[in-house]
Structures are given as structure tokens and as C-alpha cells.
Design an enzyme around this catalytic site. Structure first.
Site, PDB file in Angstrom:
ATOM      1  N   HIS A   1      -4.094   1.473   7.593  1.00 10.61           N
ATOM      2  CA  HIS A   1      -2.726   1.980   7.665  1.00 10.61           C
ATOM      3  C   HIS A   1      -2.548   3.174   6.724  1.00 10.61           C
ATOM      4  CE1 HIS A   1       1.796   1.222   7.932  1.00 10.61           C
ATOM      5  NE2 HIS A   1       1.711   1.998   6.861  1.00 10.61           N
ATOM      6  N   GLU A   2      -3.040   3.052   5.487  1.00 15.12           N
ATOM      7  CA  GLU A   2      -2.859   4.125   4.512  1.00 15.12           C
ATOM      8  C   GLU A   2      -3.734   5.335   4.817  1.00 15.12           C
ATOM      9  OE1 GLU A   2      -0.334   3.782   2.840  1.00 15.12           O
ATOM     10  OE2 GLU A   2      -0.075   1.626   3.047  1.00 15.12           O
TER      11      GLU A   2
ATOM     12  N   GLN B   1       3.048   9.985   1.257  1.00 10.60           N
ATOM     13  CA  GLN B   1       4.342   9.325   1.333  1.00 10.60           C
ATOM     14  C   GLN B   1       5.244   9.666   0.154  1.00 10.60           C
ATOM     15  OE1 GLN B   1       2.503   5.254   2.327  1.00 10.60           O
ATOM     16  NE2 GLN B   1       4.503   5.171   3.313  1.00 10.60           N
TER      17      GLN B   1
ATOM     18  N   GLY C   1       0.833  -1.194   0.000  1.00 11.79           N
ATOM     19  CA  GLY C   1       0.000   0.000   0.000  1.00 11.79           C
ATOM     20  C   GLY C   1       0.865   1.241   0.000  1.00 11.79           C
TER      21      GLY C   1
ATOM     22  N   CYS D   1       6.531  -0.203   7.512  1.00  5.62           N
ATOM     23  CA  CYS D   1       6.127   0.966   6.736  1.00  5.62           C
ATOM     24  C   CYS D   1       7.285   1.388   5.849  1.00  5.62           C
ATOM     25  CB  CYS D   1       5.722   2.101   7.669  1.00  5.62           C
ATOM     26  SG  CYS D   1       5.187   3.608   6.807  1.00  5.62           S
ATOM     27  N   LEU D   2       6.991   1.682   4.587  1.00  5.61           N
ATOM     28  CA  LEU D   2       8.031   2.120   3.664  1.00  5.61           C
ATOM     29  C   LEU D   2       8.672   3.431   4.114  1.00  5.61           C
ATOM     30  CD1 LEU D   2       6.275   1.349   0.246  1.00  5.61           C
ATOM     31  CD2 LEU D   2       8.001  -0.022   1.431  1.00  5.61           C
TER      32      LEU D   2
ATOM     33  N   HIS E   1      -1.971   7.444   7.211  1.00  4.73           N
ATOM     34  CA  HIS E   1      -0.984   8.315   6.571  1.00  4.73           C
ATOM     35  C   HIS E   1      -1.638   9.607   6.088  1.00  4.73           C
ATOM     36  CE1 HIS E   1       2.882   6.359   6.511  1.00  4.73           C
ATOM     37  NE2 HIS E   1       2.380   5.231   6.062  1.00  4.73           N
TER      38      HIS E   1
END
Length: 254
Positions: A218-219, A136, A131, A176-177, A222
């Protein structure tokens, strides 16, 4: 499926099959269109395992100290590793103010937005994530993309909002990226219903369970300026912060 009944009854219905998830398009047409930004999943076994590990519980102890031992054991081929590094260079990392900012609603649904979703999908794919939120990559749009599973279609959600959450929740490890090397435990509802728009502006209602529900939440976090560090227990947050500082100091000294 989008028109649910009493939330508790819906929760009981879903609990009988926790692995199920559905997406219903509110348009009158019965044809289900795949987003134009879709792209093929990698066939590399190591990449697939790493991708599926990003936001799933693995039974490993949460933290950041064992990350160095996790990724090398996947033995990524050099080309894949180089592509992943190039993609990650576009992802904003911890400490960037944009990660703590709230994204703005998407108002224009045009070719430019479709291109933005396609670019995000490519970065997500090449970085082996499941995702990615627009913030991000430094774009302040309420836009996210995700793909859960190699054979799953790419999902593009604009202006997503959770309109129902189940009472039952699970604690699972997340990465997480934007937080390289960090894996912490996060508690989230197992089932959610999300109202959103696709990249064309058409209304969507998404009912998700398990990993898909976790990725979506999660997204959306963000897009609201919330990181997994804000949702994990204090001891894990402190350990992750220490690991991030040590990694930054090591990078600065090289």
C-alpha cells in the site's frame, strides 16, 4: 532468509505458515538496531482497534457510506481525538497533486532524513495509522514508515522495491489516511520480498506476509502515485468518488 531459492518453492514454504514474516539486515554485524525514530504505541483500546482496522479486512461491506457509523462507536477520548485531528491535518488528502506524483530516490542518508522519518512516525502514530509514505506529507522522497501491531518495532524503508511477489493473493478491505471515509476492497499478493535501505543507508531485505505485506505494498503504491481507488473494482471506485464529493460539498457548505 533474504537469500531465497526458487520463488515457487519459497511460496510453498511460506504457505505453510502464512502468519510469519521476517526482516534480515544485510550488514555483517549481528546486532539488530531499532530505528531511532521509534515511538511508543498507544494503550487506548479504541485507538488500537481503529489502527488495526486501517489496512485489514474486517468482513464489512466495502465502501464509504458506513464510515460515519464506524469511528464514533470506538468512543475515542477527547484528548486522543484532538491529537488524531492535529496529526491528520499534516496528511495530504485526495485531490492533492502530490498523491499522484512519483517520489524520487533517497540519495542522502543523514540526520535530516532521520528527523523526517521520526516526524512521519509521529504523524502515523497520532493519526492511528499503520503506515505512512513520504508523499502523504508532501515530501517527494521514496521513504515509508510502518508499524503492524502494538508490540511491533517501527520499520523505516528508504528506496523500497518489491523484488518478488507470491502467486497467491487475497482481497481485503483497505482504508487510507489520505482518503478519509473511504474503505474499498483491494487484491494484493499475500507474500512479498522487498529490498530497501534503512534510515542510515544500510541495505535491508524484508520478507513479509499477511497484513505486513499488504501495508508495505500500500505504501509503495503511494510512492508510485497509486491510490487504492486505482486498484479497486469500478463499482466501488464510483461509490467512493461519490462519497468523497458529497463530503467535500458538505464541508464547503459549513
Amino acid at each position: 532468509m533474504a537469500q531465497t531459492t526458487e520463488p515457487l518453492a519459497e511460496e510453498q514454504r511460506r504457505s505453510a505458515d502464512e502468519g510469519s514474516s521476517g526482516r534480515q539486515d544485510d550488514r555483517p554485524s549481528s546486532e539488530e538496531e531499532a530505528p531511532a525514530a521509534d515511538d511508543p504505541a498507544t494503550d487506548d483500546d479504541g485507538a488500537s482497534r481503529l489502527q488495526n482496522d486501517r489496512l485489514s479486512g474486517r468482513g464489512a461491506e466495502a465502501g464509504a457510506d458506513d464510515d460515519e457509523a464506524r469511528e464514533p462507536e470506538l468512543e475515542m477520548d477527547p484528548e486522543l481525538a484532538a491529537r488524531r485531528a492535529a496529526a491528520l491535518a499534516h496528511v495530504r488528502k485526495f485531490g492533492d497533486p502530490v498523491l499522484k506524483a512519483q517520489a524520487l530516490p533517497v540519495e542522502r542518508f543523514d540526520a535530516e532524513l532521520a528527523d523526517e522519518a521520526g516526524r512521519m512516525a509521529a504523524i502515523m502514530r497520532d493519526s492511528l495509522g499503520v503506515g505512512l509514505a513520504a508523499t502523504q506529507v508532501g515530501v517527494m522522497h521514496r521513504l515509508l514508515v510502518y508499524r503492524v501491531g502494538e508490540d511491533a518495532p517501527l520499520a523505516v524503508l528508504a528506496n523500497p522495491r518489491v523484488e518478488w511477489r507470491s502467486r497467491d493473493a487475497e482481497i481485503m478491505e483497505e482504508g487510507c489516511l489520505s482518503l478519509p471515509g473511504v474503505h474499498v476492497e483491494v487484491e494484493r499478493p499475500v507474500h512479498v520480498r522487498v529490498r530497501a535501505q534503512d534510515e542510515r543507508g544500510d541495505q535491508l531485505s524484508v520478507e513479509a506476509s499477511g497484513l505486513e505485506a499488504r501495508v508495505i505494498q500500500h505504501e509503495i503504491d503511494h510512492l508510485d502515485g497509486i491510490l487504492i481507488l486505482d486498484r479497486t473494482p469500478r463499482d466501488q471506485r464510483k461509490a467512493a468518488m461519490r462519497a468523497l464529493r458529497e463530503r467535500a460539498e458538505a464541508a464547503a457548505s459549513t
